[in-house]
Each structure stands twice: as C-alpha cells, then as structure tokens.
Design a protein around this motif. Structure first.
Motif, PDB file in Angstrom:
ATOM      1  N   ASP A  80      -8.336  -0.114   2.527  1.00  0.00           N
ATOM      2  CA  ASP A  80      -6.905   0.128   2.268  1.00  0.00           C
ATOM      3  C   ASP A  80      -6.372   1.246   3.155  1.00  0.00           C
TER       4      ASP A  80
ATOM      5  N   ASP B 161     -12.201   3.576   4.157  1.00  0.00           N
ATOM      6  CA  ASP B 161     -11.786   2.628   3.126  1.00  0.00           C
ATOM      7  C   ASP B 161     -10.864   1.559   3.739  1.00  0.00           C
TER       8      ASP B 161
ATOM      9  N   SER C 156      -1.790  -1.089  -8.635  1.00  0.00           N
ATOM     10  CA  SER C 156      -3.102  -0.737  -9.189  1.00  0.00           C
ATOM     11  C   SER C 156      -3.121   0.672  -9.784  1.00  0.00           C
TER      12      SER C 156
ATOM     13  N   LEU D 239       0.849  -1.187   0.000  1.00  0.00           N
ATOM     14  CA  LEU D 239       0.000   0.000   0.000  1.00  0.00           C
ATOM     15  C   LEU D 239       0.887   1.240   0.000  1.00  0.00           C
TER      16      LEU D 239
ATOM     17  N   CYS E 236      -3.368   3.008  -1.639  1.00  0.00           N
ATOM     18  CA  CYS E 236      -3.862   1.923  -2.481  1.00  0.00           C
ATOM     19  C   CYS E 236      -2.699   1.022  -2.881  1.00  0.00           C
TER      20      CYS E 236
END
Length: 126
Positions: free
Chosen positions: A53, A51, A114, A12, A110
């Motif tokens: 993440d 969220d 990604s 992350l 994130c």
C-alpha cells in the motif's frame, strides 16, 4: 488482483492525528505543530516503505491523499495509538525529544475504509 484506481479497493489515505491542545491550550506555534505532523508522516512512510500500500501510495505521487485529524489531548492520542495497536494498524506515534512528549501519530497509507471506523470520533484538525 492489482488495484488500479477505480474498483475493488477504497482510496489509499494516510491519516495524521495531531494533538489540538498543543496549539489551543499550550500555545505551541502552529509551525511547530505542523512540523510534528510532517515528522510523523515521514516516519510512518519510512517504517513501512516496503509495504505494498505504501508503494502504491508513493507511485501516485501527484494524487496522494492525507487527512489530518485533531486529538483533544495526550490521553486521547495515546488511547488511539493503543486502539490501533490492538487492531493491528501500522502507525508511528511521534514523541518529541528531548521533552518526551507525544505530539501526533501517522498511519501508514492504507485503504480508507479499513481504518475509518477507528478514527470516527476524531474531527478534522482546526
């Protein structure tokens, strides 16, 4: 399904993209530009606090990973924001007030792989 350090998910990361022209062409003090990045990063965390993440990123407080990239100018920063919106990537475009100047943006934390393809043309901030 929970990610635990090593394994199925990439690390992350919170990406912050700062306009480099603020320092190099418009002669903003470096401290003022760093402040803009801090505002954007904090705002992105706040906006996406619930969220999963973001929660995992915050839970690993002593091993947070941020990457600060440079955008050459306002047009590049705004274009990146539009690309992120189109790709469904949550972020905060920081607009300094009362001047109404877009200065930087920060993605919510994130998985690195990604979003990395969307950020490839931006180099580390110098």
């Amino acid at each position: 399904m929970a990610a635990s350090g090593a394994g199925s998910r990439s690390r992350l990361v919170q990406y912050v993209v700062v306009r480099s022209d603020l320092v190099h062409k418009l002669s903003w003090p470096l401290g003022a530009v760093i402040t803009q990045a801090c505002h954007a990063a904090t705002a992105a965390i706040h906006l996406h606090y619930g969220d999963p993440d973001t929660q995992q990123y915050l839970a690993e407080l002593d091993s947070m990973h941020k990457v600060v990239l440079g955008a050459p100018d306002e047009a590049a920063l705004s274009g990146l924001s539009e690309s992120l919106i189109q790709a469904g990537v949550a972020h905060k475009l920081w607009i300094e007030q009362p001047e109404n100047i877009p200065t930087c943006l920060a993605l919510k934390p994130c998985p690195k792989d990604s979003v990395q393809p969307l950020l490839r043309k931006f180099k580390l901030f110098k």
